[in-house]
Design a protein around this motif. Structure first.
Motif, PDB file in Angstrom:
ATOM      1  N   MET A   1      27.949  33.261  33.467  1.00 38.64           N
ATOM      2  CA  MET A   1      29.051  32.312  33.328  1.00 38.64           C
ATOM      3  C   MET A   1      30.316  33.057  32.858  1.00 38.64           C
ATOM      4  O   MET A   1      30.241  33.958  32.046  1.00 38.64           O
ATOM      5  CB  MET A   1      28.643  31.229  32.304  1.00 38.64           C
ATOM      6  CG  MET A   1      29.712  30.213  32.110  1.00 38.64           C
ATOM      7  SD  MET A   1      29.230  28.507  31.771  1.00 38.64           S
ATOM      8  CE  MET A   1      27.913  28.601  30.643  1.00 38.64           C
ATOM      9  N   LYS A   2      31.447  32.647  33.406  1.00 43.90           N
ATOM     10  CA  LYS A   2      32.737  33.243  33.006  1.00 43.90           C
ATOM     11  C   LYS A   2      33.581  32.125  32.391  1.00 43.90           C
ATOM     12  O   LYS A   2      33.848  31.114  33.046  1.00 43.90           O
ATOM     13  CB  LYS A   2      33.487  33.814  34.221  1.00 43.90           C
ATOM     14  CG  LYS A   2      32.757  34.947  34.924  1.00 43.90           C
ATOM     15  CD  LYS A   2      33.036  36.278  34.261  1.00 43.90           C
ATOM     16  CE  LYS A   2      32.314  37.419  34.940  1.00 43.90           C
ATOM     17  NZ  LYS A   2      30.849  37.391  34.876  1.00 43.90           N
ATOM     18  N   ARG A  71      37.651  46.089  31.254  1.00 42.14           N
ATOM     19  CA  ARG A  71      36.422  45.522  30.648  1.00 42.14           C
ATOM     20  C   ARG A  71      35.637  44.704  31.665  1.00 42.14           C
ATOM     21  O   ARG A  71      34.428  44.766  31.723  1.00 42.14           O
ATOM     22  CB  ARG A  71      36.768  44.607  29.464  1.00 42.14           C
ATOM     23  CG  ARG A  71      37.602  45.282  28.414  1.00 42.14           C
ATOM     24  CD  ARG A  71      36.775  45.631  27.217  1.00 42.14           C
ATOM     25  NE  ARG A  71      37.524  46.540  26.370  1.00 42.14           N
ATOM     26  CZ  ARG A  71      37.290  46.717  25.100  1.00 42.14           C
ATOM     27  NH1 ARG A  71      36.327  46.062  24.509  1.00 42.14           N
ATOM     28  NH2 ARG A  71      37.997  47.579  24.397  1.00 42.14           N
ATOM     29  N   LEU A  72      36.344  43.916  32.472  1.00 37.27           N
ATOM     30  CA  LEU A  72      35.650  43.042  33.429  1.00 37.27           C
ATOM     31  C   LEU A  72      34.976  43.852  34.535  1.00 37.27           C
ATOM     32  O   LEU A  72      33.856  43.556  34.925  1.00 37.27           O
ATOM     33  CB  LEU A  72      36.621  42.030  34.043  1.00 37.27           C
ATOM     34  CG  LEU A  72      37.087  40.915  33.103  1.00 37.27           C
ATOM     35  CD1 LEU A  72      38.128  40.044  33.788  1.00 37.27           C
ATOM     36  CD2 LEU A  72      35.921  40.050  32.639  1.00 37.27           C
ATOM     37  N   LYS A  73      35.653  44.889  34.985  1.00 40.36           N
ATOM     38  CA  LYS A  73      35.081  45.702  36.066  1.00 40.36           C
ATOM     39  C   LYS A  73      33.848  46.459  35.577  1.00 40.36           C
ATOM     40  O   LYS A  73      32.975  46.805  36.367  1.00 40.36           O
ATOM     41  CB  LYS A  73      36.138  46.654  36.637  1.00 40.36           C
ATOM     42  CG  LYS A  73      37.116  45.888  37.533  1.00 40.36           C
ATOM     43  CD  LYS A  73      38.264  46.756  38.001  1.00 40.36           C
ATOM     44  CE  LYS A  73      39.328  45.914  38.680  1.00 40.36           C
ATOM     45  NZ  LYS A  73      40.613  46.581  38.770  1.00 40.36           N
ATOM     46  N   SER A  77      27.093  42.322  37.485  1.00 39.81           N
ATOM     47  CA  SER A  77      27.337  40.988  38.051  1.00 39.81           C
ATOM     48  C   SER A  77      26.574  39.882  37.322  1.00 39.81           C
ATOM     49  O   SER A  77      26.944  38.714  37.397  1.00 39.81           O
ATOM     50  CB  SER A  77      26.985  40.984  39.530  1.00 39.81           C
ATOM     51  OG  SER A  77      25.620  41.304  39.663  1.00 39.81           O
ATOM     52  N   LYS A  78      25.490  40.240  36.605  1.00 44.22           N
ATOM     53  CA  LYS A  78      24.700  39.197  35.937  1.00 44.22           C
ATOM     54  C   LYS A  78      25.217  38.871  34.536  1.00 44.22           C
ATOM     55  O   LYS A  78      24.804  37.902  33.918  1.00 44.22           O
ATOM     56  CB  LYS A  78      23.238  39.642  35.838  1.00 44.22           C
ATOM     57  CG  LYS A  78      22.553  39.634  37.190  1.00 44.22           C
ATOM     58  CD  LYS A  78      21.042  39.816  37.034  1.00 44.22           C
ATOM     59  CE  LYS A  78      20.437  40.135  38.385  1.00 44.22           C
ATOM     60  NZ  LYS A  78      19.931  41.492  38.487  1.00 44.22           N
ATOM     61  N   THR A  79      26.105  39.714  34.019  1.00 47.68           N
ATOM     62  CA  THR A  79      26.562  39.497  32.649  1.00 47.68           C
ATOM     63  C   THR A  79      27.738  38.531  32.609  1.00 47.68           C
ATOM     64  O   THR A  79      28.752  38.738  33.275  1.00 47.68           O
ATOM     65  CB  THR A  79      26.973  40.851  32.001  1.00 47.68           C
ATOM     66  OG1 THR A  79      25.920  41.764  32.227  1.00 47.68           O
ATOM     67  CG2 THR A  79      27.229  40.704  30.516  1.00 47.68           C
ATOM     68  N   ASP A  97      42.737  35.684  38.070  1.00 46.49           N
ATOM     69  CA  ASP A  97      42.143  35.145  39.303  1.00 46.49           C
ATOM     70  C   ASP A  97      41.930  36.261  40.326  1.00 46.49           C
ATOM     71  O   ASP A  97      40.896  36.337  40.976  1.00 46.49           O
ATOM     72  CB  ASP A  97      43.067  34.079  39.929  1.00 46.49           C
ATOM     73  CG  ASP A  97      42.910  32.727  39.245  1.00 46.49           C
ATOM     74  OD1 ASP A  97      41.942  32.554  38.489  1.00 46.49           O
ATOM     75  OD2 ASP A  97      43.760  31.841  39.474  1.00 46.49           O
ATOM     76  N   ARG A  98      42.932  37.128  40.426  1.00 47.90           N
ATOM     77  CA  ARG A  98      42.866  38.244  41.389  1.00 47.90           C
ATOM     78  C   ARG A  98      41.719  39.201  41.014  1.00 47.90           C
ATOM     79  O   ARG A  98      40.927  39.587  41.868  1.00 47.90           O
ATOM     80  CB  ARG A  98      44.226  38.963  41.363  1.00 47.90           C
ATOM     81  CG  ARG A  98      44.458  39.954  42.451  1.00 47.90           C
ATOM     82  CD  ARG A  98      45.866  40.560  42.384  1.00 47.90           C
ATOM     83  NE  ARG A  98      46.374  40.872  41.042  1.00 47.90           N
ATOM     84  CZ  ARG A  98      45.978  41.901  40.305  1.00 47.90           C
ATOM     85  NH1 ARG A  98      45.079  42.734  40.746  1.00 47.90           N
ATOM     86  NH2 ARG A  98      46.489  42.107  39.100  1.00 47.90           N
ATOM     87  N   ILE A  99      41.622  39.522  39.726  1.00 48.69           N
ATOM     88  CA  ILE A  99      40.574  40.463  39.271  1.00 48.69           C
ATOM     89  C   ILE A  99      39.187  39.856  39.516  1.00 48.69           C
ATOM     90  O   ILE A  99      38.282  40.510  40.026  1.00 48.69           O
ATOM     91  CB  ILE A  99      40.748  40.792  37.760  1.00 48.69           C
ATOM     92  CG1 ILE A  99      42.085  41.491  37.500  1.00 48.69           C
ATOM     93  CG2 ILE A  99      39.589  41.638  37.240  1.00 48.69           C
ATOM     94  CD1 ILE A  99      42.538  41.462  36.043  1.00 48.69           C
ATOM     95  N   LEU A 100      39.028  38.569  39.165  1.00 51.58           N
ATOM     96  CA  LEU A 100      37.711  37.931  39.317  1.00 51.58           C
ATOM     97  C   LEU A 100      37.336  37.793  40.790  1.00 51.58           C
ATOM     98  O   LEU A 100      36.170  37.900  41.154  1.00 51.58           O
ATOM     99  CB  LEU A 100      37.690  36.565  38.612  1.00 51.58           C
ATOM    100  CG  LEU A 100      37.758  36.627  37.080  1.00 51.58           C
ATOM    101  CD1 LEU A 100      37.822  35.228  36.484  1.00 51.58           C
ATOM    102  CD2 LEU A 100      36.556  37.366  36.484  1.00 51.58           C
ATOM    103  N   LYS A 101      38.339  37.589  41.618  1.00 55.30           N
ATOM    104  CA  LYS A 101      38.072  37.493  43.060  1.00 55.30           C
ATOM    105  C   LYS A 101      37.574  38.849  43.577  1.00 55.30           C
ATOM    106  O   LYS A 101      36.612  38.914  44.345  1.00 55.30           O
ATOM    107  CB  LYS A 101      39.367  37.074  43.780  1.00 55.30           C
ATOM    108  CG  LYS A 101      39.111  36.553  45.166  1.00 55.30           C
ATOM    109  CD  LYS A 101      40.371  35.991  45.791  1.00 55.30           C
ATOM    110  CE  LYS A 101      40.091  35.666  47.250  1.00 55.30           C
ATOM    111  NZ  LYS A 101      41.298  35.504  48.019  1.00 55.30           N
ATOM    112  N   ALA A 102      38.222  39.907  43.116  1.00 61.93           N
ATOM    113  CA  ALA A 102      37.844  41.251  43.572  1.00 61.93           C
ATOM    114  C   ALA A 102      36.407  41.590  43.184  1.00 61.93           C
ATOM    115  O   ALA A 102      35.708  42.293  43.920  1.00 61.93           O
ATOM    116  CB  ALA A 102      38.804  42.285  43.006  1.00 61.93           C
ATOM    117  N   ILE A 103      35.957  41.089  42.014  1.00 61.65           N
ATOM    118  CA  ILE A 103      34.564  41.399  41.613  1.00 61.65           C
ATOM    119  C   ILE A 103      33.621  40.237  41.988  1.00 61.65           C
ATOM    120  O   ILE A 103      32.464  40.220  41.571  1.00 61.65           O
ATOM    121  CB  ILE A 103      34.458  41.772  40.107  1.00 61.65           C
ATOM    122  CG1 ILE A 103      35.007  40.654  39.189  1.00 61.65           C
ATOM    123  CG2 ILE A 103      35.154  43.071  39.809  1.00 61.65           C
ATOM    124  CD1 ILE A 103      34.714  40.881  37.701  1.00 61.65           C
TER     125      ILE A 103
END
Ligand code: AP5
Length: 227
Positions: A1-2, A71-73, A77-79, A97-103
């Motif tokens: 969850m984010k 930190r996000l990168k 993917s499960k964390t 939004d852009r960063i989360l979309k990329a990952i």
């Protein structure tokens, strides 16, 4: 969850983060804590940041967004993670939004912790924080078992340099001008979850967990057996 925790200074974002991260097994990313760590290093960037933070002004978007992106990168993917104090401008929200979309890990909720001014002032002027682990306390509302000592790690408690009435005023002005517009930004995306944060943190926590469970985002039984 984010998750994103939004709200005025002293709304209880850090306190709620401590509660939720245990239940939901999330990584807590607090930009305020990361910036204070940088200030301690007394690097050229740290010195620049210190001037801004201690006067209640926001740190430039580019600096904060880069910290969060790294930190996000680095997360697998499960964390899941809980962003506390970021985004704080519409530009930061768009970049997130852009960063989360990329990952390929979309945001689940932006939790807006609404609190009233008299409550905010009492909370911030009485706050004490652990130097070692960052846990927030309050001289009246949440005193540690032993005065001046963190219950969790035994670290010394201190009062933040920006927790004085003059700086709190500037922080509130920054919040109203730059951060409050994000509420609408997430409302439009259908991701906003508003909670009354004048209440006890545990009551807010219970309501949030109920909502996550109802939306199928959190299985409390599974979580307690893992804990
Ligand atoms: P940051 O550290 O994020 O500060 P803030 O947003 O002003 O929020 P606070 O940490 O003051 O409050 P909180 O909502 O976490 O409340 P807490 O749980 O501690 O940022 C500091 C500075 O860094 C900014 O001013 C800016 O300069 C810079 N910065 C950070 N992020 C940035 C970004 N993205 N962009 C640009 N600049 C950035 O609770 C407060 C007190 O109340 C505690 O004593 C607690 O024990 C008590 N309390 C909490 N909840 C309750 C409750 N329900 N009932 C009773 N007491 C409670």
């Amino acid at each position: 969850m984010k998750l994103v925790l939004l709200g005025p200074p002293g709304a209880g974002k850090g306190t709620q983060a401590q509660l939720l991260k245990k239940d939901l097994k999330l990584i807590h990313i607090s930009t305020g804590d990361i910036l204070r760590e940088e200030m301690k290093k007394e690097s050229p960037v740290g010195k620049e940041i210190k001037k801004l933070v201690e006067s209640g002004k926001l740190v430039p978007d580019e600096i904060v967004t880069q910290i969060v992106a790294e930190r996000l990168k680095a997360l697998d993917s499960k964390t899941g993670c809980l962003l506390d104090g970021f985004p704080r401008t519409v530009k930061q929200a768009q970049d997130l939004d852009r960063i989360l979309k990329a990952i390929q890990q979309p945001l689940d909720y932006a939790i807006y912790m609404a609190a009233s001014l008299p409550v905010i002032l009492k909370r911030l002027t009485g706050r004490r924080v652990c130097k070692k682990c960052g846990t927030p306390y309050h001289v009246k509302n949440r005193p540690p078992k032993k005065e001046g000592v963190c219950d969790l790690c035994g670290g010394a408690l201190y009062q933040r340099a920006d927790d004085n009435e003059g700086t709190i005023k500037t922080r509130m002005q920054e919040y109203t001008a730059n951060t409050a517009p994000i509420i609408q930004y997430y409302e439009k995306q259908g991701k906003l979850l508003k909670v009354d944060s004048d209440r006890e943190s545990e009551d807010v926590q219970v309501d949030l967990l109920k909502k996550f469970k109802a939306d199928g985002k959190f299985d409390h039984h599974q979580n307690t057996t893992r804990a």
